[in-house]
Design a protein around this motif. Structure first.
Motif, mmCIF file in Angstrom:
data_model
loop_
_atom_site.group_PDB
_atom_site.id
_atom_site.type_symbol
_atom_site.label_atom_id
_atom_site.label_comp_id
_atom_site.label_asym_id
_atom_site.label_seq_id
_atom_site.Cartn_x
_atom_site.Cartn_y
_atom_site.Cartn_z
ATOM 1 N N ARG A 17 -11.038 5.380 -6.331
ATOM 2 C CA ARG A 17 -9.612 5.476 -6.333
ATOM 3 C C ARG A 17 -9.119 4.701 -5.098
ATOM 4 O O ARG A 17 -7.889 4.196 -5.195
ATOM 5 N N PRO A 18 -9.794 4.533 -4.057
ATOM 6 C CA PRO A 18 -8.962 4.018 -2.975
ATOM 7 C C PRO A 18 -8.672 2.524 -3.343
ATOM 8 O O PRO A 18 -7.742 1.688 -2.757
ATOM 9 N N ALA A 19 -9.589 1.659 -4.342
ATOM 10 C CA ALA A 19 -9.418 0.446 -4.488
ATOM 11 C C ALA A 19 -8.422 0.393 -5.661
ATOM 12 O O ALA A 19 -7.778 -0.711 -5.773
ATOM 13 N N VAL A 20 -7.789 1.433 -6.401
ATOM 14 C CA VAL A 20 -6.640 1.471 -7.060
ATOM 15 C C VAL A 20 -5.244 1.615 -6.405
ATOM 16 O O VAL A 20 -4.125 1.060 -6.839
ATOM 17 N N LEU A 21 -5.505 1.698 -4.972
ATOM 18 C CA LEU A 21 -4.240 1.968 -4.201
ATOM 19 C C LEU A 21 -3.551 0.445 -4.068
ATOM 20 O O LEU A 21 -2.316 0.648 -4.214
ATOM 21 N N LEU A 22 -4.179 -0.525 -4.046
ATOM 22 C CA LEU A 22 -3.676 -1.853 -3.678
ATOM 23 C C LEU A 22 -2.806 -2.277 -4.706
ATOM 24 O O LEU A 22 -1.628 -2.809 -4.980
ATOM 25 N N PRO A 23 -3.392 -2.312 -5.996
ATOM 26 C CA PRO A 23 -2.601 -2.719 -7.342
ATOM 27 C C PRO A 23 -1.373 -1.895 -7.518
ATOM 28 O O PRO A 23 -0.497 -2.155 -8.037
ATOM 29 N N LEU A 24 -1.728 -0.446 -7.140
ATOM 30 C CA LEU A 24 -0.476 0.265 -7.324
ATOM 31 C C LEU A 24 0.497 0.061 -6.627
ATOM 32 O O LEU A 24 1.752 0.002 -7.146
ATOM 33 N N PHE A 25 0.437 0.113 -5.528
ATOM 34 C CA PHE A 25 1.459 -0.214 -4.465
ATOM 35 C C PHE A 25 2.158 -1.638 -4.367
ATOM 36 O O PHE A 25 3.202 -1.888 -4.133
ATOM 37 N N GLY A 26 1.261 -2.547 -4.889
ATOM 38 C CA GLY A 26 1.712 -3.978 -5.244
ATOM 39 C C GLY A 26 2.523 -4.049 -6.443
ATOM 40 O O GLY A 26 3.460 -4.732 -6.170
ATOM 41 N N THR A 27 2.344 -3.153 -7.427
ATOM 42 C CA THR A 27 3.404 -3.366 -8.465
ATOM 43 C C THR A 27 4.550 -2.148 -8.284
ATOM 44 O O THR A 27 5.365 -2.436 -8.961
ATOM 45 N N LEU A 28 4.388 -1.629 -7.261
ATOM 46 C CA LEU A 28 5.618 -0.382 -7.266
ATOM 47 C C LEU A 28 6.538 -1.276 -6.282
ATOM 48 O O LEU A 28 7.712 -0.632 -6.001
#
Length: 815
Positions: A377-388
């Motif tokens: 889950r920590p690895a998903v934070l970067l693409p999530l916040f980057g696309t938000l």
């Protein structure tokens, strides 16, 4: 004295030994045989020699002033006198450590050798033939690298590091020299850079493998940089970023070598240089995709491959390099780059389509974050916040435009009930705001799961709040009635209160607070219409009154909100009914004052005081008769504050501001009636102060000067000042009688305050009465009387001093 040959302990681990030991049970040391006997004999001889040395030791002089008493417990305990206290020593200046001297010398020596080599190539190269040049290059480089390996095997690490730098530097200079000699033919700068990087990187890696037991640091730092330089040379004249991709893969392979050896400097340097090379893939991929970016070129011509390669390399960086901590960051970068790689063909389309596509990808990452295993889950934070980023910017601009449209309707109470919101201009479709708010709320909940578990009710509340906020902020972007916008906000607030009854803990408190905030926002939006404002504030009063009974944080916030909402309700309702502004504050003061008397809470009293002050100030400012309105409002406020101090023992201190308000009301009314006598303003307050002081004296031991002096001074000094212009008036007579009464009362009751105040004010009054007659006396008579008085005072001074002392003791004994 230390005994080395103790037969009861093991000579190795000093453990206690059993009777007739054969082997120590702790360290398994054999204690029998020829070797053990020789060891014990050696220890016995050591004990004997230590005793001889102690007997021959010279006694040190005892410390001056600290003799040892004979017969003390320390006498005879030591075979020699106790040493003197250590003398203070001068601080030793910091010096260079011995271990750092060879490092400095070897570094300077390596630098000198490299400079000498460059000078040799520049100056002496033309003196030698082809054979001589070859021999010199091979000899210097081989000697340096060979000595590096030899010194490392002899554990001379610093020297090996220095010669390693020299050898690798000579290796790079060899390539340059060979090019100038023409041995490589026609070689341009790009190929020279490539060849130099490959050769130096190979030499550094060979040295690392050769010294793998204790790997050197210098080749670990040089090898990745050399690989990067080789990649720059390979990419020099190539239009596609394939050499850069190969360079990244080579650097990851070098990092794998650093993991295998192991060599931490090689790992870190390889990862850092690989990151620089990987970043250069991104602009190269964007440039290859072209502008404008079309799907045919993007997919048909395979212009997407550099970005796809960057995504794959980022995902595989951790497994390929063997660095475990790199997996999480690599997966995150791969997700971010892959997301925008997919979105790249639509980024230059219409704004609404572009924003919707990015929002859809963000929603996908929210789902991935919610369903992914916890370690990933920590690895998903970067693409999530980057696309938000793009949806957040879009939502912020839409909310800003909605707020401008809703607040630009008109001034307070200037529009009717059916007024519409202002015109709004947006660069994307307003319909994007609602799904964007929902996705942002869901992303926040999913991200919070990394810190602590989030309950299903909390997630539902967050998503519901996103829906409410998105719908509420979307309406002002269209031409709709203001009442519709306000109604949606109020409906959301009521829904929050209903949902809070099914929740518990912090989720319920948050839902209630959000309901209060929404109601407050709805009231502010409804200000252009008095009827709409009165309706919303009536609902706000009901809501706050319902929540005031709670004892948690929600009750505190509701106690603060209710007085403000009620004051606004009365003012708006008065505007609707047509009540004059100067009469609207009295109901507010009475109701809020009664509520504070019923529930003496600090937050409720403070909010009521603020609301009452604001409404009263507005009513007074708009009143036709300013003095009468001010006096009435001060009287009502003072009566309420004083009543609170009487009813509640914890509010006794409110009697002072309540009395001050009442006194101010009296002063304002007297001034309005044309009363200018100071006694009308000061005597009522003075009587109250004296009465309170006398009541306090019944149970207080403080001096009467502290308690009675303020009231007595307020009662007499203003009259004395007013009497100065007319010393023969009725005021002067009454003031004199009052001073006489105070002096007699103080003397009889032995109270210092009335005695001092009466005497001082009476003396000043008598002097003012005597002043006209003193001015009419002839000069010679004044001089004669003054001389007689001085003579009399001088003669009787000594006797009068006794009287003064007696009077001082008498006054000092007063209370």
């Amino acid at each position: 004295m230390t005994t080395y040959a103790d037969p009861t302990r093991c000579p190795d681990c000093h453990a206690m030994l059993p009777h007739d030991p054969q082997v120590c049970r702790v360290c398994a040391l054999p204690l029998t045989g020829e070797t053990a006997s020789t060891l014990f004999a050696t220890f016995q001889e050591a004990d004997r020699l230590i005793g001889v040395l102690r007997a021959q030791k010279r006694p040190e002089p005892a410390t001056v002033g600290t003799p040892v008493a004979s017969g003390s417990m320390l006498e005879g305990a030591l075979p020699y006198p106790a040493p003197a206290a250590p003398r203070p020593t001068m601080p030793v200046p910091a010096r260079v450590r011995g271990a750092s001297v060879p490092k400095i010398l070897l570094s300077l020596g390596a630098l000198c050798l490299l400079v000498a080599a460059v000078t040799f190539l520049a100056v002496a190269w033309s003196w030698l033939g082809v054979g001589g040049r070859t021999v010199v290059l091979v000899a210097l480089t081989g000697a340096s690298l060979g000595l590096t390996v030899a010194l490392h095997r002899r554990r001379l690490r610093t020297a090996a590091e220095a010669l390693c730098v020299v050898g690798l530097g000579l290796l790079a200079l060899d390539v340059v020299g060979v090019r100038h000699a023409g041995w490589l033919g026609e070689v341009d700068d790009a190929r020279l850079t490539l060849l130099t990087g490959v050769l130096v990187a190979t030499g550094a890696l060979v040295l690392l493998v050769t010294t793998s037991r204790r790997p050197l640091t210098a080749p670990a730092l040089v090898a990745p940089v050399a690989v990067l330089i080789a990649g720059v040379g390979a990419q020099w004249h190539v239009g596609v970023p394939l050499p850069t991709l190969l360079t990244v893969l080579a650097l990851l392979a070098v990092a794998r070598i650093g993991t295998t050896i192991p060599s931490a400097p090689l790992q870190v340097t390889s990862i850092v240089t690989a990151a620089f090379a990987w970043l250069s893939l991104l602009p190269a991929g964007l440039d290859l995709a072209g502008a404008p970016i079309t799907v045919a070129r993007y997919l048909g011509d395979l212009a997407i491959w550099p970005l796809l390669a960057a995504t794959v390399v980022a995902a595989a960086a951790g497994p390929v390099s063997g660095v475990r901590r790199l997996d999480r960051y690599g997966y995150g970068l791969a997700g971010l780059v892959g997301s925008y790689t997919v979105l790249l063909p639509v980024l230059d389309n219409a704004e609404t389509a572009m924003a919707f596509a990015v929002l859809a990808v963000s929603a996908i990452w929210v789902v991935v974050l919610a369903l992914a295993p916890r370690p990933l889950r920590p690895a998903v934070l970067l693409p999530l916040f980057g696309t938000l980023v793009v949806p957040t910017v879009v939502a912020a601009q839409l909310v800003e435009e909605a707020a401008r449209a809703a607040t630009s309707v008109g001034t307070a109470f200037s529009r009717n009930f059916a007024v519409h919101v202002g015109d709004a201009t947006t660069w994307v479709s307003p319909l994007l705001l609602l799904p964007t708010c929902v996705v942002l709320a869901a992303a926040a909940c999913a991200a919070l799961t990394l810190v602590e578990p989030v309950r299903r009710a909390t997630r539902g509340l967050a998503v519901g709040g996103g829906v409410a906020l998105g719908g509420f902020a979307t309406l002002p972007l269209y031409d709709v009635p203001l009442a519709l916008v306000v109604g949606v906000a109020v409906a959301a607030a009521i829904a929050g209160l209903v949902a809070a009854e099914r929740l518990s803990g912090s989720a319920a408190d948050l839902s209630r607070l959000v309901a209060l905030v929404l109601t407050t926002g709805a009231a502010l939006l409804a200000l252009p219409s008095d009827r709409l404002t009165a309706t919303v504030l009536a609902l706000a009063c009901v809501m706050a009154g319902y929540l005031m009974v709670r004892t948690d944080r929600t009750g505190v916030v509701a106690s603060i909100c209710f007085p403000l909402a009620f004051a606004g309700l009365v003012w708006a309702a008065g505007n609707v009914i047509g009540v004059d502004e100067q009469f609207r504050a009295i109901p507010v003061l009475v109701v809020l004052g009664g509520l504070a008397l019923w529930r003496p809470q600090v937050e409720l009293e403070a909010s009521s005081a603020i609301a009452g002050a604001v409404v009263s100030a507005s009513a007074i400012a708009l009143a036709s008769d300013l003095d009468v309105s001010l006096a009435v409002h001060l009287t009502v406020a003072g009566a309420l504050v004083t009543t609170s101090s009487i009813l509640h023992p914890s509010r006794r201190l409110l009697a002072w501001p309540g009395g001050l308000l009442l006194a101010a009301a009296t002063w304002v009314r007297l001034l309005d009636l044309g009363v200018h006598a100071p006694e009308a303003y000061t005597l009522p307050s003075a009587v109250v102060l004296v009465a309170v002081a006398v009541w306090q004296l019944r149970r207080d031991t403080r001096s009467t000067l502290t308690l009675l002096a303020p009231g007595l001074t307020l009662a007499t000094v203003p009259s004395l000042l007013a009497m100065l212009d007319d010393p023969y008036s009725l005021r002067a007579l009454l003031l004199g009688l009052a001073c006489l009464g105070l002096t007699v009362t103080g003397a009889v009751l032995r109270w210092s305050a009335p005695l001092v105040v009466g005497a001082v004010v009476g003396t000043l009054l008598v002097l003012r009465e005597l002043a006209p007659y003193a001015a009419a006396v002839p000069t010679w008579l004044t001089i004669g009387v003054s001389g007689a008085v001085l003579l009399t005072v001088g003669i009787t001074w000594e006797n009068r001093m006794t009287d003064v002392r007696r009077a001082s003791r008498y006054v000092g004994a007063l209370r």
